[in-house]
Design a protein around this motif. Structure first.
Motif, PDB file in Angstrom:
ATOM      1  N   ILE A  41      18.097  32.662   2.356  1.00 56.46           N
ATOM      2  CA  ILE A  41      19.382  32.003   2.626  1.00 56.46           C
ATOM      3  C   ILE A  41      19.785  31.120   1.450  1.00 56.46           C
ATOM      4  O   ILE A  41      20.949  31.133   1.008  1.00 56.46           O
ATOM      5  CB  ILE A  41      19.283  31.177   3.927  1.00 56.46           C
ATOM      6  N   THR A  73      20.754  33.361  -1.552  1.00 58.70           N
ATOM      7  CA  THR A  73      22.035  34.033  -1.314  1.00 58.70           C
ATOM      8  C   THR A  73      23.190  33.046  -1.419  1.00 58.70           C
ATOM      9  O   THR A  73      24.238  33.360  -1.994  1.00 58.70           O
ATOM     10  CB  THR A  73      22.025  34.690   0.078  1.00 58.70           C
ATOM     11  N   PHE A  86      18.489  41.365   0.519  1.00 59.49           N
ATOM     12  CA  PHE A  86      19.560  40.679  -0.205  1.00 59.49           C
ATOM     13  C   PHE A  86      20.816  41.530  -0.393  1.00 59.49           C
ATOM     14  O   PHE A  86      21.928  41.049  -0.130  1.00 59.49           O
ATOM     15  CB  PHE A  86      19.038  40.187  -1.562  1.00 59.49           C
ATOM     16  N   THR A 113      23.246  41.527   2.440  1.00 59.51           N
ATOM     17  CA  THR A 113      23.952  40.284   2.767  1.00 59.51           C
ATOM     18  C   THR A 113      25.226  40.122   1.956  1.00 59.51           C
ATOM     19  O   THR A 113      25.953  39.151   2.165  1.00 59.51           O
ATOM     20  CB  THR A 113      23.040  39.071   2.517  1.00 59.51           C
ATOM     21  N   GLN A 114      25.485  41.053   1.022  1.00 58.72           N
ATOM     22  CA  GLN A 114      26.638  40.943   0.139  1.00 58.72           C
ATOM     23  C   GLN A 114      27.752  41.885   0.583  1.00 58.72           C
ATOM     24  O   GLN A 114      27.496  43.011   1.006  1.00 58.72           O
ATOM     25  CB  GLN A 114      26.241  41.273  -1.301  1.00 58.72           C
ATOM     26  N   SER A 115      28.965  41.408   0.469  1.00 55.14           N
ATOM     27  CA  SER A 115      30.117  42.223   0.858  1.00 55.14           C
ATOM     28  C   SER A 115      30.584  43.145  -0.263  1.00 55.14           C
ATOM     29  O   SER A 115      31.317  44.099  -0.028  1.00 55.14           O
ATOM     30  CB  SER A 115      31.278  41.323   1.296  1.00 55.14           C
TER      31      SER A 115
END
Length: 610
Positions: free
Chosen positions: A218, A221, A277, A280-282
């Motif tokens: 967290i 990120t 990881f 978690t990214q758009s």
């Protein structure tokens, strides 16, 4: 008759050097209350509006919903409040401060103050004065000031001066009594005394490891995804003070001990957390930073074998990364390659690693009989020779192999078992792009390098490396073949760097000589690689990984400073080396070497907590 006069024995004078003192004269118990109240008030302030206009990044105009820098102040205030309550012995919070609460509370409160006042100053400068603050801004300013005053009033412990004869038995008894007193549970948590560590069940320790890895994911990120400059600076302030507070509280030391008992679980958990990881990214924007961080970290871990384990100062290590990249580029089907060859990835990776290993042996064989600065100068020269050589192999100044300054461009994307790394793919409902694909591939290579490092350091040859590092003369006297041992370290480190270079060539599409200088504006380069090893902690696995991540991420996010970027970066490194010379995640032996004059290790027990 003789009268004998007896006098009462003189009362012993207090040893003022052992008495705690406050910087500003406020009693410690009031200081703890101020710091705790300031932290709690800072948490409350984040639910108020700090400014009236959304022109300041993060939109701090909303009531009841923290955003932007308010989130960081919320984290710092909550940490300060928890450490403050733990210092009063609140049931259920004592486990937060196994090494004492005062120093942890001090750092957490100062971090809250720094982040809060940095935000207030940034708002005033950006919008044109304090008049742009809403009530929440004034509340957080007062809360931060109260927390800072409370932190400065917490007691410090002056170190006792060294006695004239350190071998005296009384001195030894004093050291023993001090260590015992610092490690034993005492009543009265309000004084910030340490608590004894209780052995947790195995399943509970594994849950602690999982929670720590989740928090790490967290934090990473959030840091890599900071959208504006003010937020990233606030993130650095909060994480820096927060990590220091956790270390002073003893939680980092306790977590290290737990992970040491479950090394396999930690390794698998870290790999899973890192693999999560990209999901978690758009978009692919921050995945590109992630893949470069992994390349940098993998090469730094290979250098850690040479520098951290064997103690060989190599200033031209980035050249091995370039050897692997060039070798892979030549056999991967680039139209400008001098060889009309298009090998599959596994073959090109083996070629890059093997060629780098050969160069490591060729360079190491005649030079590893040197020591110290002489070896560093020779390796620095090798790095420059490599760059100049590939620059001149353009068909004019030398053979036509590397296209000179133009390098080898148009390196095709990898394709493994029909999986094209250059295209987007949908996995479990998540769409991952090109850099995310390479991130997962580089993560597998990083896992291989970590396993190689771990197995090597625990092996017979690893113990020989450490013996050479500690005292080469004594190691040779004990029968260790120093030249052979150092050559193996050099060759293995070069092989790992070459392996990482094969992926770098495909990620960047092009390899050029400018990418492999000793000092370059963009890492990886030899200077940054060595700094990553020293900054993270020599001789450890996680140290260079963390150091490389920071050294790549911080310059990437500080580009708004322009020409002052390297200056700010250098100041940060100087401060870190001043206050934590053993590195962020130090090897236990090196930690004791840097702090051998203290009665306790700095990450376990602090002076303020004494």
């Amino acid at each position: 008759m003789t009268t004998t006069h007896t006098t009462a024995p003189e009362a012993p004078r207090a040893n003022t050097t052992d008495q705690p003192y406050s910087l500003i004269g406020i009693p410690p118990h009031i200081g703890r209350a101020l710091a705790t109240a300031g932290g709690a008030l800072a948490v409350v302030s984040t639910f108020l509006a700090w400014t009236w206009t959304a022109e300041f990044p993060g939109d701090l105009t909303v009531y009841g919903y923290p955003g932007g820098l308010q989130v960081l102040v919320l984290v710092g205030g909550a940490l300060t409040t928890l450490f403050g309550l733990a210092s009063y012995g609140v049931k259920g919070l004592r486990w937060l401060t196994p090494a004492g609460a005062d120093s942890a509370l001090k750092l957490a409160a100062l971090g809250t103050f720094a982040t809060a006042w940095y935000t207030i100053i940034a708002i005033s400068v950006t919008l044109g004065g304090l008049v742009n603050l809403e009530p929440g801004g004034y509340v957080v300013a007062a809360a931060g000031l109260a927390a800072a005053l409370g932190a400065l009033s917490l007691p410090y412990q002056r170190p006792a001066p060294d006695p004239a004869d350190p071998d005296d038995t009384g001195w030894e008894k004093f050291r023993h009594d001090t260590r015992t007193a610092l490690g034993v549970f005492k009543a009265g948590f309000a004084t910030g005394t340490p608590t004894p560590a209780r052995k947790l069940p195995a399943y509970a320790e594994i849950l602690v490891i999982v929670a720590a890895l989740a928090i790490g994911l967290i934090v990473f990120t959030y840091g890599i995804g900071t959208e504006y400059d003010e937020l990233f600076i606030g993130f650095l302030i909060t994480t820096g003070f927060g990590f220091g507070a956790l270390a002073k509280a003893g939680l980092v030391q306790r977590l290290t001990a737990i992970t040491a008992e479950h090394r396999n679980v930690t390794l698998v958990g870290a790999f899973v957390a890192a693999a999560a990881f990209p999901f978690t990214q758009s978009d692919d924007q921050y995945a590109s930073i992630g893949v470069y961080i992994l390349i940098f970290a993998t090469v730094a871990l290979g250098l850690n074998i040479v520098v951290g384990l064997a103690g060989l100062l190599d200033l031209g290590y980035v050249a091995f990364l370039g050897v692997g990249a060039y070798a892979a580029a030549m056999v991967s089907g680039s139209p400008l390659s001098p060889f009309d060859i298009h090998l599959p990835f596994w073959a090109s990776a083996l070629v890059g690693a093997a060629v780098a290993m050969v160069f490591g042996v060729i360079i190491g064989a005649p030079t590893l009989r040197l020591r110290g600065d002489y070896l560093a100068i020779v390796t620095l020269g090798f790095g420059e020779i490599f760059r100049i050589a590939v620059l001149n192999m353009d068909g004019t100044s030398g053979p036509d192999l590397t296209n000179g300054s133009q390098g080898i461009p148009s390196i095709p994307n990898l394709s493994i078992l029909g999986f094209d790394f250059g295209e987007e793919h949908s996995i479990a409902g998540f769409t991952i792009g090109r850099f995310a694909n390479y991130f997962l591939l580089m993560l597998l290579i990083t896992l291989v390098v970590v396993i190689v490092f771990r197995r090597s350091s625990d092996s017979r040859i690893g113990r020989a490396w450490i013996a050479i590092r500690e005292d080469e003369t004594a190691a040779l006297a004990m029968g260790i073949n120093g030249f052979r041992v150092k050559l193996i370290a050099f060759a293995l480190g070069a092989t790992l760097a070459g392996l990482a270079g094969t992926v770098q060539a495909h990620v960047t599409y092009t390899v050029t000589p400018e990418q492999y200088q000793f000092a370059h504006a963009v890492p990886p380069n030899s200077a940054f690689l060595l700094a990553a090893v020293v900054l993270g902690g020599m001789g450890t696995i996680s140290g260079p990984l963390v150091g490389a991540a920071l050294l790549y991420l911080i310059p990437e996010k500080l580009q708004f400073l322009g020409e002052f970027q390297l200056f700010a970066f250098g100041v940060a490194l100087v401060l870190l080396m001043r206050f934590r010379p053993e590195g962020l995640i130090p090897n236990r032996r090196r930690q004791l070497e840097f702090h051998e004059e203290k009665a306790e290790a700095p990450t376990v027990l602090s002076k303020a907590g004494a």
